[in-house]
Design a protein around this motif. Structure first.
Motif, PDB file in Angstrom:
ATOM      1  N   MET A 115      49.368 -25.787 -15.988  1.00  0.00           N
ATOM      2  CA  MET A 115      48.111 -25.992 -16.446  1.00  0.00           C
ATOM      3  C   MET A 115      47.380 -26.949 -15.412  1.00  0.00           C
ATOM      4  SD  MET A 115      47.154 -28.149 -19.941  1.00  0.00           S
ATOM      5  CE  MET A 115      48.186 -29.499 -19.347  1.00  0.00           C
ATOM      6  N   THR A 116      45.948 -26.498 -15.299  1.00  0.00           N
ATOM      7  CA  THR A 116      45.005 -27.521 -14.239  1.00  0.00           C
ATOM      8  C   THR A 116      43.771 -27.728 -15.193  1.00  0.00           C
ATOM      9  OG1 THR A 116      43.859 -25.373 -13.816  1.00  0.00           O
ATOM     10  CG2 THR A 116      45.874 -26.156 -12.451  1.00  0.00           C
ATOM     11  N   VAL A 117      43.343 -28.920 -14.767  1.00  0.00           N
ATOM     12  CA  VAL A 117      42.036 -29.508 -15.472  1.00  0.00           C
ATOM     13  C   VAL A 117      41.080 -29.712 -14.367  1.00  0.00           C
ATOM     14  CG1 VAL A 117      43.414 -30.422 -17.173  1.00  0.00           C
ATOM     15  CG2 VAL A 117      43.173 -31.763 -15.475  1.00  0.00           C
ATOM     16  N   ASN A 118      39.963 -30.099 -14.504  1.00  0.00           N
ATOM     17  CA  ASN A 118      38.757 -30.119 -13.706  1.00  0.00           C
ATOM     18  C   ASN A 118      38.061 -31.488 -14.411  1.00  0.00           C
ATOM     19  OD1 ASN A 118      39.293 -28.215 -11.722  1.00  0.00           O
ATOM     20  ND2 ASN A 118      38.901 -26.794 -13.344  1.00  0.00           N
ATOM     21  N   ALA A 119      37.952 -32.466 -13.460  1.00  0.00           N
ATOM     22  CA  ALA A 119      37.104 -33.522 -13.985  1.00  0.00           C
ATOM     23  C   ALA A 119      35.840 -33.673 -12.781  1.00  0.00           C
ATOM     24  CB  ALA A 119      37.988 -34.836 -13.785  1.00  0.00           C
ATOM     25  N   GLN A 120      34.671 -33.974 -13.365  1.00  0.00           N
ATOM     26  CA  GLN A 120      33.355 -34.031 -12.602  1.00  0.00           C
ATOM     27  C   GLN A 120      33.107 -35.568 -12.475  1.00  0.00           C
ATOM     28  OE1 GLN A 120      31.937 -31.351 -12.001  1.00  0.00           O
ATOM     29  NE2 GLN A 120      33.204 -30.178 -13.110  1.00  0.00           N
ATOM     30  N   PRO A 121      32.434 -35.839 -11.156  1.00  0.00           N
ATOM     31  CA  PRO A 121      31.983 -37.213 -10.833  1.00  0.00           C
ATOM     32  C   PRO A 121      31.493 -37.815 -12.201  1.00  0.00           C
ATOM     33  CG  PRO A 121      31.404 -35.629  -9.211  1.00  0.00           C
ATOM     34  CD  PRO A 121      31.923 -34.752 -10.285  1.00  0.00           C
ATOM     35  N   GLY A 122      32.105 -39.088 -12.414  1.00  0.00           N
ATOM     36  CA  GLY A 122      31.417 -39.942 -13.463  1.00  0.00           C
ATOM     37  C   GLY A 122      32.414 -39.604 -14.758  1.00  0.00           C
TER      38      GLY A 122
ATOM     39  N   ALA B 149      43.576 -34.220 -10.553  1.00  0.00           N
ATOM     40  CA  ALA B 149      42.185 -33.850 -11.025  1.00  0.00           C
ATOM     41  C   ALA B 149      41.174 -34.923 -10.760  1.00  0.00           C
ATOM     42  CB  ALA B 149      42.348 -33.096 -12.486  1.00  0.00           C
ATOM     43  N   VAL B 150      41.784 -36.051 -10.208  1.00  0.00           N
ATOM     44  CA  VAL B 150      40.851 -37.208 -10.418  1.00  0.00           C
ATOM     45  C   VAL B 150      41.116 -37.991  -8.841  1.00  0.00           C
ATOM     46  CG1 VAL B 150      41.077 -37.643 -12.736  1.00  0.00           C
ATOM     47  CG2 VAL B 150      42.679 -38.634 -11.527  1.00  0.00           C
ATOM     48  N   ASP B 151      40.264 -38.860  -8.943  1.00  0.00           N
ATOM     49  CA  ASP B 151      40.118 -39.848  -7.454  1.00  0.00           C
ATOM     50  C   ASP B 151      40.986 -41.079  -7.636  1.00  0.00           C
ATOM     51  OD1 ASP B 151      38.255 -38.022  -6.287  1.00  0.00           O
ATOM     52  OD2 ASP B 151      36.954 -38.819  -7.670  1.00  0.00           O
ATOM     53  N   VAL B 152      41.343 -41.634  -9.007  1.00  0.00           N
ATOM     54  CA  VAL B 152      41.889 -42.625  -8.963  1.00  0.00           C
ATOM     55  C   VAL B 152      42.667 -42.752 -10.533  1.00  0.00           C
ATOM     56  CG1 VAL B 152      39.989 -44.142  -9.892  1.00  0.00           C
ATOM     57  CG2 VAL B 152      42.110 -45.202  -8.790  1.00  0.00           C
ATOM     58  N   VAL B 153      43.843 -43.143 -10.516  1.00  0.00           N
ATOM     59  CA  VAL B 153      44.446 -43.117 -11.959  1.00  0.00           C
ATOM     60  C   VAL B 153      44.723 -44.552 -12.398  1.00  0.00           C
ATOM     61  CG1 VAL B 153      46.643 -42.943 -13.234  1.00  0.00           C
ATOM     62  CG2 VAL B 153      45.647 -41.021 -11.637  1.00  0.00           C
TER      63      VAL B 153
ATOM     64  N   ASP C  85      54.725 -35.968 -17.557  1.00  0.00           N
ATOM     65  CA  ASP C  85      54.232 -34.485 -17.185  1.00  0.00           C
ATOM     66  C   ASP C  85      52.583 -34.434 -17.440  1.00  0.00           C
ATOM     67  OD1 ASP C  85      56.682 -33.436 -17.398  1.00  0.00           O
ATOM     68  OD2 ASP C  85      56.871 -32.772 -19.408  1.00  0.00           O
ATOM     69  N   ALA C  86      52.016 -35.430 -18.363  1.00  0.00           N
ATOM     70  CA  ALA C  86      50.612 -35.319 -18.448  1.00  0.00           C
ATOM     71  C   ALA C  86      49.985 -35.945 -17.059  1.00  0.00           C
ATOM     72  CB  ALA C  86      50.271 -36.257 -19.638  1.00  0.00           C
ATOM     73  N   VAL C  87      50.608 -36.921 -16.512  1.00  0.00           N
ATOM     74  CA  VAL C  87      50.230 -37.486 -15.258  1.00  0.00           C
ATOM     75  C   VAL C  87      50.370 -36.396 -14.105  1.00  0.00           C
ATOM     76  CG1 VAL C  87      50.764 -39.361 -13.407  1.00  0.00           C
ATOM     77  CG2 VAL C  87      50.457 -39.883 -15.946  1.00  0.00           C
ATOM     78  N   LYS C  88      51.314 -35.609 -14.247  1.00  0.00           N
ATOM     79  CA  LYS C  88      51.317 -34.737 -13.034  1.00  0.00           C
ATOM     80  C   LYS C  88      50.370 -33.810 -12.896  1.00  0.00           C
ATOM     81  CE  LYS C  88      56.815 -34.630 -12.838  1.00  0.00           C
ATOM     82  NZ  LYS C  88      57.602 -34.014 -12.926  1.00  0.00           N
TER      83      LYS C  88
END
Length: 325
Positions: free
Chosen positions: A1-8, A217-221, A209-212
């Motif tokens: 599974m992949t997810v995409n996040a947008q800036p902001g 998909a993000v710049d910082v967790v 698994d969720a963090v993987k």
């Protein structure tokens, strides 16, 4: 599974936060306070979260480490991490009213150790030295259980019965780290007996698994959790291992603006002992610092519930949760 996040975006991991064992432990203390009145004594932090502990202190819970600090006739709760046999024996001998909030998944490990010990087994425990869950599990036996914290420790374990050897695991470890250590155990002791179902709990596995999925998909967790929380620390370490800067916060006030500089896509998760109120406060603070939207990541929906000890009322957990809101 992949997810995409947008800036902001703030991308929320799913699942995150409280697990069934933590819900149960907190509810045991709250029901004990409601039925028996304050004070209620709790051996060790009920769960490793500062907010939760302070909230229960305000309601009348007193947290202790030594049973000598518990007065005669008091009500005592064992924390979700479990206790050594010696503590159970002392509490019974002193006649306390005891409610055991040990997570049932930790109790499963204790039962396995007791059963196999009677059959003559020795044990290797994979875990972190000094963690109360490790102390509780190792304290089920007087001897014959050896702690390993990493693969290198396996080489020096003084096992004397390799043909009757079993392995158990702290429930809140990194799944990947535990697998690496277990591989080393099996290399040295090919006959080692493993549990029928792995000891690392479903909630720990699901959050990792969720963090993987989240981290790439993000710049910082950002991980919401207290420094003493093993499973929260593992989430932060996992995100960093995957190449994403990661920070753990006990509350929204811990957030540092420089962590977000040049990192417009923020991933947010919470350890199994962190309440949602803290997650919401962190979201509010992230918006003050420039985030503009919240997106929920798809993920596993957890439906596990654990029964409460006898003597704490007949209401279901859902009914009791509604009554305290």
């Amino acid at each position: 599974m992949t997810v995409n996040a947008q800036p902001g975006d703030i991308l929320l991991a799913e699942p995150r936060g409280f697990c069934a064992g933590v819900d149960r432990a907190i509810e045991i203390v709250e029901r004990a306070l409601k039925i028996h009145g304050a004070p209620i004594y709790v051996r060790h932090e009920i769960v490793h979260n500062t907010y939760v502990v302070n909230d229960l202190k305000a309601k009348g819970a007193i947290f202790i480490e030594d049973l000598a600090d518990v007065p005669e006739g008091a009500t005592l709760v064992f924390s979700a991490h479990g206790v050594p046999k010696a503590v159970e024996t002392e509490a019974a001998a002193r006649g306390f009213r005891v409610f055991d909030a040990t997570c049932p998944l930790v109790t499963k490990v204790h039962v396995e150790v007791a059963k196999l010990s009677k059959e003559g087994y020795q044990f290797i425990m994979i875990g972190h030295k000094g963690h109360p869950e490790v102390e509780g599990t190792m304290g089920q036996l007087h001897e014959g259980i050896f702690l390993v914290e990493d693969a290198a420790d396996v080489a020096t374990v003084p096992v004397t019965r390799p043909d009757k050897l079993a392995v158990v695991t702290q429930t809140t470890l990194s799944v990947d780290d535990a697998a690496e250590i277990l591989a080393a155990v099996k290399t040295r002791f090919p006959q080692v007996r493993e549990p029928k179902k792995q000891d690392i709990c479903y909630a720990t596995q699901n959050r990792q698994d969720a963090v993987k999925v989240l981290a790439p998909a993000v710049d910082v967790v950002i991980v919401v959790g207290s420094p003493t929380s093993s499973n929260s620390n593992r989430l932060r370490e996992l995100a960093e291992r995957l190449g994403t800067p990661a920070y753990m916060v006990d509350s929204a006030s811990d957030l540092q603006p420089e962590w977000l500089a040049g990192r417009p896509r923020v991933g947010l998760t919470a350890g199994a002992s962190a309440p949602d109120v803290l997650v919401q406060a962190v979201i509010a603070r992230l918006k003050e610092l420039g985030s503009v939207s919240v997106r929920h990541m798809p993920g596993v929906k957890e439906t596990t519930e654990f029964p409460l000890p006898k003597g704490l009322g007949d209401k279901s957990m859902a009914e009791f949760a509604a009554s305290r809101s």
